[in-house]
Design a protein around this motif. Sequence first.
Motif, PDB file in Angstrom:
ATOM      1  N   ASP A  42      -4.865   9.592  -2.726  1.00 35.71           N
ATOM      2  CA  ASP A  42      -5.008   8.506  -3.691  1.00 35.71           C
ATOM      3  C   ASP A  42      -6.393   8.471  -4.342  1.00 35.71           C
ATOM      4  O   ASP A  42      -6.499   8.179  -5.534  1.00 35.71           O
ATOM      5  CB  ASP A  42      -4.726   7.167  -3.014  1.00 35.71           C
ATOM      6  N   ASP A  98      -3.704  -2.077   6.381  1.00 33.77           N
ATOM      7  CA  ASP A  98      -3.627  -0.807   5.663  1.00 33.77           C
ATOM      8  C   ASP A  98      -2.237  -0.239   5.876  1.00 33.77           C
ATOM      9  O   ASP A  98      -1.813  -0.036   7.028  1.00 33.77           O
ATOM     10  CB  ASP A  98      -4.678   0.187   6.177  1.00 33.77           C
ATOM     11  N   GLU A 111       7.809   2.247   3.098  1.00 30.00           N
ATOM     12  CA  GLU A 111       6.877   1.174   2.722  1.00 30.00           C
ATOM     13  C   GLU A 111       7.489  -0.194   2.992  1.00 30.00           C
ATOM     14  O   GLU A 111       6.844  -1.078   3.571  1.00 30.00           O
ATOM     15  CB  GLU A 111       6.501   1.278   1.238  1.00 30.00           C
ATOM     16  N   THR A 134      -5.696  -0.830  -2.228  1.00 31.26           N
ATOM     17  CA  THR A 134      -5.136   0.452  -2.650  1.00 31.26           C
ATOM     18  C   THR A 134      -6.238   1.265  -3.309  1.00 31.26           C
ATOM     19  O   THR A 134      -7.119   0.717  -3.973  1.00 31.26           O
ATOM     20  CB  THR A 134      -3.979   0.258  -3.650  1.00 31.26           C
ATOM     21  N   HIS A 136      -7.536   4.389  -5.911  1.00 30.94           N
ATOM     22  CA  HIS A 136      -7.139   4.982  -7.183  1.00 30.94           C
ATOM     23  C   HIS A 136      -8.229   5.939  -7.660  1.00 30.94           C
ATOM     24  O   HIS A 136      -9.425   5.678  -7.480  1.00 30.94           O
ATOM     25  CB  HIS A 136      -6.904   3.893  -8.236  1.00 30.94           C
ATOM     26  N   GLN A 160       1.739   2.535  -6.274  1.00 28.77           N
ATOM     27  CA  GLN A 160       1.215   1.535  -5.348  1.00 28.77           C
ATOM     28  C   GLN A 160       1.109   0.172  -6.020  1.00 28.77           C
ATOM     29  O   GLN A 160       1.424  -0.862  -5.417  1.00 28.77           O
ATOM     30  CB  GLN A 160      -0.170   1.943  -4.864  1.00 28.77           C
ATOM     31  N   THR A 161       0.639   0.178  -7.265  1.00 30.33           N
ATOM     32  CA  THR A 161       0.533  -1.071  -8.010  1.00 30.33           C
ATOM     33  C   THR A 161       1.911  -1.707  -8.172  1.00 30.33           C
ATOM     34  O   THR A 161       2.100  -2.906  -7.926  1.00 30.33           O
ATOM     35  CB  THR A 161      -0.095  -0.816  -9.389  1.00 30.33           C
ATOM     36  N   HIS A 164       3.236  -3.245  -4.836  1.00 35.48           N
ATOM     37  CA  HIS A 164       2.642  -4.518  -4.436  1.00 35.48           C
ATOM     38  C   HIS A 164       3.077  -5.661  -5.355  1.00 35.48           C
ATOM     39  O   HIS A 164       3.319  -6.783  -4.888  1.00 35.48           O
ATOM     40  CB  HIS A 164       1.115  -4.387  -4.383  1.00 35.48           C
TER      41      HIS A 164
END
Length: 364
Positions: A42, A98, A111, A134, A136, A160-161, A164
Amino acid sequence: MTDIATHPLTVARLVAPASVDAPDAGPFLETVRLANAVCRHDAGHDYLDQEPAEMLGPWHHQEDWGHSGFTVERGGRIVGAVTSVYAQREDSDTLEFDLMVDPERRGEGAEEALLAALEDDARRLGRSVIQTWTLHRPDPPTQPMRPSTGWGVIPADDPQTVFHLENGFTLEQVERNSAFDLHGSFDVVERMLAEALAAVGDDYRVVTWTSPTPEEHIDSFAYVISRMSTDVPAGGLVIEEEVWDADRVRRRDARLRDQGLTVSVACVEHVPSGRIVAYNELVIGEDRTAATQQFGTLVVKEHRGHRLGVIIKCANLLRWRGIAPESPRVSTFNAEENRHMLDINEAIGFVPVSYAGAWKKVLA
């Protein structure tokens, strides 16, 4: 690849082994592997790698911070894990976590399974606010998303965005991960330190040590660490005020030792009061060729505007050359709205290498 249609996910509680060499250490070692793999994927670099002993140490010292976690397995292979940390206080409402899934196994349900287990555990512990980060890469996003602070961006189209947002989290802060080249020139560091020391005069003096904390400074150091929970930019995150005393500092030093960490501390003492009012920590594990991590850095509010941030950072960087000369760089995180500290970092020579999004969810 394992057939996800015929191999259901199995979630199990993560148990801390007695040591990294213990017969039952396998799931914990897999969690360490996952943590490093996710960070590398990531962020796009290995500056945040941790050794197994570094991650295991806090699980053996839970007097102040509790630790918990789960793994998720499919077809006999652990494909993801989640770890959490929470204050051991009855009045605490928050939990930080995490969530890590093998990059090549993302989007297969791991997830969601881990988040469900984490949320159930948070409710069991009486926590109503869960928070996470997260990572980036530093490339400018084509679809930028800003946090509630308005400072910094992360990519809105990052999986990931999306995950969430779809699961009820809000983006509350963006942090910049910066790195300093320890094998380059220190001319700017030396000049900035000399100028700052000349400017502050006799009211402030530099104090340094390598952990454990000297007894003559332990009460004052406890005070300045406690200010980390009140004096740093928090954005929309919930940061609970912490209480520190000498015994808690001693417990922390013992934990850092058991993690195999070497910690250099550079402080500024306010001479008239005898109190430490600024500090910076540089940390490395047993692998001295790995990246150095910066832990706490703070100038208490009442003493800002005197270049104390420059002093603690530069003094510790210069000291660090003699402690870990093989380490190639220092990695540090700062809130994007913390413009003063970012100005110092940029002047010293830190450059952005990745970004972190801070997420919050209030549990129903």
